[in-house]
Motif scaffolding. Structure first.
Motif, PDB file in Angstrom:
ATOM      1  N   ASN A  21      72.682 132.173  14.994  1.00  0.00           N
ATOM      2  CA  ASN A  21      74.011 132.681  15.351  1.00  0.00           C
ATOM      3  C   ASN A  21      75.094 132.045  14.485  1.00  0.00           C
ATOM      4  O   ASN A  21      75.095 130.826  14.249  1.00  0.00           O
ATOM      5  CB  ASN A  21      74.283 132.442  16.846  1.00  0.00           C
ATOM      6  CG  ASN A  21      74.460 130.981  17.203  1.00  0.00           C
ATOM      7  OD1 ASN A  21      75.550 130.419  17.088  1.00  0.00           O
ATOM      8  ND2 ASN A  21      73.370 130.350  17.664  1.00  0.00           N
ATOM      9  N   ASP A  70      72.426 138.764  19.430  1.00  0.00           N
ATOM     10  CA  ASP A  70      73.069 138.833  18.122  1.00  0.00           C
ATOM     11  C   ASP A  70      74.596 138.866  18.210  1.00  0.00           C
ATOM     12  O   ASP A  70      75.274 139.151  17.224  1.00  0.00           O
ATOM     13  CB  ASP A  70      72.565 140.036  17.334  1.00  0.00           C
ATOM     14  CG  ASP A  70      72.788 141.370  18.053  1.00  0.00           C
ATOM     15  OD1 ASP A  70      73.306 141.342  19.204  1.00  0.00           O
ATOM     16  OD2 ASP A  70      72.455 142.424  17.486  1.00  0.00           O
ATOM     17  N   THR A  91      66.513 135.454  16.087  1.00  0.00           N
ATOM     18  CA  THR A  91      67.870 135.842  15.675  1.00  0.00           C
ATOM     19  C   THR A  91      68.927 134.948  16.303  1.00  0.00           C
ATOM     20  O   THR A  91      69.874 134.519  15.627  1.00  0.00           O
ATOM     21  CB  THR A  91      68.137 137.313  16.060  1.00  0.00           C
ATOM     22  OG1 THR A  91      67.208 138.157  15.380  1.00  0.00           O
ATOM     23  CG2 THR A  91      69.555 137.729  15.695  1.00  0.00           C
TER      24      THR A  91
END
Length: 365
Positions: free
Chosen positions: A112, A82, A108
């Protein structure tokens, strides 16, 4: 769109030589670079500094750069799934994940905000389809196969095609590695047997490796895995057609100038939609030669075999000038001249010339 790429390993090379190789590849139209951070054993500060300069040079030459990483690399650089800011600072375009961050982490990372493409391993299925169903951002996802330094460890050809069919069903961009045949090439590890994705490609000329990959219609980008390929290899790979199957043949000594023109100069050859299991037929070419004589030339065998390149002669005047490539044994009834033979290592390409497909027979220099 198809792209070509090279691989460089700056920590193992003279930087001046690396940049010269990059400039040479750029000259021939290469637009991708693969490099590896897994094998770099330097401080974070040195990696950030050196790779930033390397990325700047690559971008100056028109390349986009993929770096091979794992969780150890992320931790060393102070990054996480992350937080890709260290990679953004270096100018990385594509992060290749050598291992998973788990379902939530992998979903996740594809979202980005740095807009860095995330590349998954195409040589196995690490659940990419599940990630997409779970909300992964397919617009920032791509796949690239492994290369295999150890001899006999490369992917099986049938499995390779099965995997690529799967990736294409997910509408993902695919890439795979071919291998330079130059002596004393290297990769990230101290193994020196070439760096292809598929084992059957390991010892083939580099242009033929590329022609096989593109012939499948399932590989978007082709990257040379080992460094440094020769200029001749860079040029040869760059010169291949990426939108049709191309083949090379050994000529029969009896081939005439008219027959050479039919084989090499007529374009495009394309196979009839009403296909035969006995031979590929390029029929339209006969319209150019219907009023010219193509005398029968005796052939020593009583049959033709797979890969024999045939041209219909005066004994079957209605079809005179048609180019055919045998797919199985066919009796030699005197109606066709054998003008050449598809090279043994290229016979597999015939399997990818489907009804209606364009193809070209290349004249060797």
């Amino acid at each position: 769109m198809h792209e070509l790429g090279i691989s460089v390993y700056p920590e193992k090379e003279n930087l001046e030589e690396t940049y010269h190789y990059m400039a040479l590849a750029a000259h021939y139209g290469y637009t991708r670079i693969f490099t590896c951070l897994l094998s770099v054993d330097e401080s974070k500060e040195k990696i950030m500094k050196d790779f930033k300069a390397f990325m700047d040079k690559a971008h100056e030459l028109g390349f986009k750069v993929a770096v091979d990483t794992n969780q150890r690399v992320f931790k060393h650089l102070g990054a996480n799934y992350d937080d890709l800011s260290p990679f953004k600072e270096m100018g990385v375009d594509i992060i290749r994940l050598d291992e998973s961050f788990g379902f939530d982490g992998d979903v996740t990372i594809t979202h980005n905000p740095e807009h860095i493409m995330i590349e998954f391993n195409a040589s196995m299925n690490p659940g990419v389809d599940v990630l997409i169903k779970g909300g992964a951002n397919v617009n920032q996802m791509t796949v690239c196969h492994n290369f295999f330094p150890e001899r006999y460890s490369g992917l099986d050809w049938q499995f390779f095609n099965q995997m690529n069919t799967f990736w294409k069903s997910l509408n993902l961009h695919t890439a795979a590695f071919v291998s330079s045949q130059e002596k004393d090439t290297h990769g990230p590890w101290n193994v020196f047997c070439g760096l292809p994705t598929c084992e059957d490609m390991r010892n083939l000329p580099i242009d033929l490796q590329g022609r096989y990959y593109f012939a499948t219609g399932l590989v978007d980008d082709v990257i040379i895995g080992n460094a440094f390929a020769s200029e001749e290899e860079l040029k040869a790979l760059a010169s291949i057609a990426r939108d049709q199957v191309t083949l090379k043949m050994d000529e029969e000594k009896t081939i005439t100038d008219i027959e050479k023109a039919i084989v090499y100069d007529y374009t495009p050859h394309w196979t009839r939609f009403d296909a035969s299991s006995y031979f590929l037929r390029s029929s339209m070419v006969r319209l150019l030669y219907k009023d010219q004589s193509i005398p029968y030339v005796p052939y020593e065998k009583d049959h033709f075999s797979k890969g024999d390149v045939l041209i219909v002669n005066d004994n079957l005047a209605h079809y005179r000038g048609e180019l055919e490539i045998a797919l199985r044994d066919i009796p030699n009834d005197g109606e066709r001249n054998c003008v050449g033979h598809i090279k043994e290592e290229e016979l597999g390409l015939l399997d990818y010339i489907h009804p209606g497909y364009h193809f070209k027979i290349l004249k060797e220099q």
